[in-house]
Design a protein around this motif. Structure first.
Motif, PDB file in Angstrom:
ATOM      1  N   LEU A  81       0.829  -1.206   0.000  1.00  0.00           N
ATOM      2  CA  LEU A  81       0.000   0.000   0.000  1.00  0.00           C
ATOM      3  C   LEU A  81       0.863   1.256   0.000  1.00  0.00           C
ATOM      4  N   SER A  82       1.895   1.261   0.848  1.00  0.00           N
ATOM      5  CA  SER A  82       2.773   2.427   0.922  1.00  0.00           C
ATOM      6  C   SER A  82       3.498   2.659  -0.396  1.00  0.00           C
ATOM      7  N   ALA A  83       3.981   1.579  -1.017  1.00  0.00           N
ATOM      8  CA  ALA A  83       4.717   1.707  -2.272  1.00  0.00           C
ATOM      9  C   ALA A  83       3.847   2.263  -3.388  1.00  0.00           C
ATOM     10  N   GLN A  84       2.536   1.984  -3.312  1.00  0.00           N
ATOM     11  CA  GLN A  84       1.618   2.433  -4.359  1.00  0.00           C
ATOM     12  C   GLN A  84       0.870   3.710  -3.970  1.00  0.00           C
ATOM     13  N   GLY A  85       1.207   4.282  -2.817  1.00  0.00           N
ATOM     14  CA  GLY A  85       0.576   5.519  -2.382  1.00  0.00           C
ATOM     15  C   GLY A  85      -0.904   5.366  -2.069  1.00  0.00           C
ATOM     16  N   LEU A  86      -1.269   4.191  -1.543  1.00  0.00           N
ATOM     17  CA  LEU A  86      -2.671   3.891  -1.265  1.00  0.00           C
ATOM     18  C   LEU A  86      -2.926   3.811   0.231  1.00  0.00           C
ATOM     19  N   SER A  87      -4.195   3.941   0.597  1.00  0.00           N
ATOM     20  CA  SER A  87      -4.569   3.920   2.008  1.00  0.00           C
ATOM     21  C   SER A  87      -5.633   2.862   2.261  1.00  0.00           C
ATOM     22  N   ALA A  88      -5.387   2.021   3.255  1.00  0.00           N
ATOM     23  CA  ALA A  88      -6.365   1.031   3.709  1.00  0.00           C
ATOM     24  C   ALA A  88      -5.985   0.630   5.131  1.00  0.00           C
ATOM     25  N   GLU A  89      -6.946   0.159   5.878  1.00  0.00           N
ATOM     26  CA  GLU A  89      -6.676  -0.341   7.221  1.00  0.00           C
ATOM     27  C   GLU A  89      -6.229  -1.797   7.114  1.00  0.00           C
ATOM     28  N   VAL A  90      -5.133  -2.126   7.775  1.00  0.00           N
ATOM     29  CA  VAL A  90      -4.624  -3.496   7.790  1.00  0.00           C
ATOM     30  C   VAL A  90      -4.480  -3.913   9.253  1.00  0.00           C
ATOM     31  N   VAL A  91      -5.220  -4.946   9.637  1.00  0.00           N
ATOM     32  CA  VAL A  91      -5.319  -5.359  11.026  1.00  0.00           C
ATOM     33  C   VAL A  91      -4.671  -6.718  11.212  1.00  0.00           C
ATOM     34  N   GLN A  92      -3.813  -6.841  12.218  1.00  0.00           N
ATOM     35  CA  GLN A  92      -3.297  -8.161  12.593  1.00  0.00           C
ATOM     36  C   GLN A  92      -4.248  -8.753  13.624  1.00  0.00           C
ATOM     37  N   ALA A  93      -5.000  -9.775  13.216  1.00  0.00           N
ATOM     38  CA  ALA A  93      -6.017 -10.358  14.077  1.00  0.00           C
ATOM     39  C   ALA A  93      -6.393 -11.739  13.572  1.00  0.00           C
ATOM     40  N   ASP A  94      -6.944 -12.533  14.472  1.00  0.00           N
ATOM     41  CA  ASP A  94      -7.478 -13.847  14.138  1.00  0.00           C
ATOM     42  C   ASP A  94      -8.906 -13.665  13.637  1.00  0.00           C
ATOM     43  N   VAL A  95      -9.187 -14.122  12.437  1.00  0.00           N
ATOM     44  CA  VAL A  95     -10.529 -13.936  11.872  1.00  0.00           C
ATOM     45  C   VAL A  95     -11.610 -14.630  12.695  1.00  0.00           C
ATOM     46  N   LEU A  96     -11.231 -15.611  13.503  1.00  0.00           N
ATOM     47  CA  LEU A  96     -12.222 -16.336  14.300  1.00  0.00           C
ATOM     48  C   LEU A  96     -12.663 -15.554  15.526  1.00  0.00           C
ATOM     49  N   THR A  97     -11.915 -14.506  15.875  1.00  0.00           N
ATOM     50  CA  THR A  97     -12.288 -13.694  17.037  1.00  0.00           C
ATOM     51  C   THR A  97     -12.431 -12.211  16.704  1.00  0.00           C
ATOM     52  N   TYR A  98     -11.963 -11.779  15.546  1.00  0.00           N
ATOM     53  CA  TYR A  98     -12.000 -10.368  15.166  1.00  0.00           C
ATOM     54  C   TYR A  98     -13.425  -9.837  15.112  1.00  0.00           C
ATOM     55  N   GLN A  99     -13.609  -8.620  15.647  1.00  0.00           N
ATOM     56  CA  GLN A  99     -14.888  -7.935  15.560  1.00  0.00           C
ATOM     57  C   GLN A  99     -14.660  -6.527  15.007  1.00  0.00           C
ATOM     58  N   PRO A 100     -15.275  -6.192  13.883  1.00  0.00           N
ATOM     59  CA  PRO A 100     -15.096  -4.846  13.316  1.00  0.00           C
ATOM     60  C   PRO A 100     -15.786  -3.795  14.168  1.00  0.00           C
ATOM     61  N   ASP A 101     -15.306  -2.559  14.071  1.00  0.00           N
ATOM     62  CA  ASP A 101     -15.944  -1.483  14.830  1.00  0.00           C
ATOM     63  C   ASP A 101     -17.262  -1.043  14.205  1.00  0.00           C
ATOM     64  N   LYS A 102     -17.465  -1.369  12.934  1.00  0.00           N
ATOM     65  CA  LYS A 102     -18.759  -1.171  12.286  1.00  0.00           C
ATOM     66  C   LYS A 102     -18.877  -2.212  11.187  1.00  0.00           C
ATOM     67  N   PRO A 103     -20.109  -2.565  10.792  1.00  0.00           N
ATOM     68  CA  PRO A 103     -20.285  -3.668   9.842  1.00  0.00           C
ATOM     69  C   PRO A 103     -19.774  -3.327   8.442  1.00  0.00           C
ATOM     70  N   PHE A 104     -19.576  -4.385   7.677  1.00  0.00           N
ATOM     71  CA  PHE A 104     -19.128  -4.253   6.292  1.00  0.00           C
ATOM     72  C   PHE A 104     -20.309  -4.400   5.338  1.00  0.00           C
ATOM     73  N   ASP A 105     -20.172  -3.763   4.183  1.00  0.00           N
ATOM     74  CA  ASP A 105     -21.135  -3.959   3.098  1.00  0.00           C
ATOM     75  C   ASP A 105     -20.822  -5.238   2.321  1.00  0.00           C
ATOM     76  N   ALA A 106     -19.540  -5.589   2.282  1.00  0.00           N
ATOM     77  CA  ALA A 106     -19.113  -6.732   1.474  1.00  0.00           C
ATOM     78  C   ALA A 106     -17.867  -7.358   2.094  1.00  0.00           C
ATOM     79  N   ILE A 107     -17.653  -8.623   1.748  1.00  0.00           N
ATOM     80  CA  ILE A 107     -16.451  -9.360   2.126  1.00  0.00           C
ATOM     81  C   ILE A 107     -15.901 -10.015   0.875  1.00  0.00           C
ATOM     82  N   TYR A 108     -14.603  -9.871   0.665  1.00  0.00           N
ATOM     83  CA  TYR A 108     -13.935 -10.570  -0.431  1.00  0.00           C
ATOM     84  C   TYR A 108     -13.221 -11.768   0.174  1.00  0.00           C
ATOM     85  N   GLU A 109     -13.755 -12.955  -0.072  1.00  0.00           N
ATOM     86  CA  GLU A 109     -13.233 -14.197   0.517  1.00  0.00           C
ATOM     87  C   GLU A 109     -12.541 -15.014  -0.572  1.00  0.00           C
TER      88      GLU A 109
END
Length: 206
Positions: A81-109
């Protein structure tokens, strides 16, 4: 915990044993984007790996959250992201316990389900459903990688684990999700095997 550990995946990155990495976004993601099926929204990318899809979605104006529990994957995604000058949140977390601070419209699985031992699939599917708004979407690439020992002896072999379409329908049942009619897009994969690309929509009532 059954299946691969964080240390297992960290070693794969450290040893450059990342044969699943195309070095570019999935062609099926690009097809969904360029065809207008997937429009900018708040989207999660669980098991974001090298970050190619996170970066592509960020480039196209999505509010992206990449999630991975392996430090090397998080570092690689942030570096891309940094090399391409882009911005996104990247979280180190276990997907089995992770809880977002607000819901998502979509998931790319794409790479997360097939990397999880099947013992965890029910919990993971429940997580995805809970992360989404009503009528939210999963844009899924289900790995098709049947091994002889699995079909003849019932051995659970992986990763990547074979995401049999009947098992996927049990994980994401029709009473909760709207399924498209087959046949589904067949997407070649760098590993032996292919993926099936499809779009699931969460029903209003849950």
């Amino acid at each position: 915990m059954a299946g691969p550990t964080t240390d297992f995946w960290q070693a794969r990155f450290d040893n450059k044993e990342t044969g699943w990495d195309r070095g570019a976004p999935s062609p099926q993601l690009l097809a969904w984007l360029e065809g207008g099926a997937l429009q900018p929204c708040r989207v999660a990318v669980p098991g974001c790996g090298g970050g190619w899809e996170v970066a592509e979605l960020a480039r196209r104006g999505f509010e992206v959250v990449g999630i991975d529990y392996t430090p090397a994957a998080v570092e690689r995604t942030r570096a891309l992201l940094s090399a391409q000058g882009l911005s996104a949140e990247v979280v180190q977390a276990d997907v089995l316990t992770y809880q977002p601070d607000k819901p998502f419209d979509a998931i790319y699985e794409q790479t997360c389900l097939c990397a999880l031992h099947p013992d965890h699939w029910v919990d993971y599917a429940r997580q995805l459903q809970n992360w989404l708004i009503p009528q939210g979407s999963i844009w899924a690439l289900f790995m098709q990688m049947m091994r002889p020992e699995a079909s003849s002896e019932g051995v659970i072999a992986g990763p990547p684990y074979h995401c049999d379409i009947n098992a996927m329908r049990a994980l994401f049942p029709a009473q909760d999700w709207r399924w498209p009619k087959p046949p589904y897009e067949k997407v070649p994969h760098p590993n032996v095997g292919h993926e099936l690309g499809l779009h699931l929509i969460l029903r209003q009532g849950r």
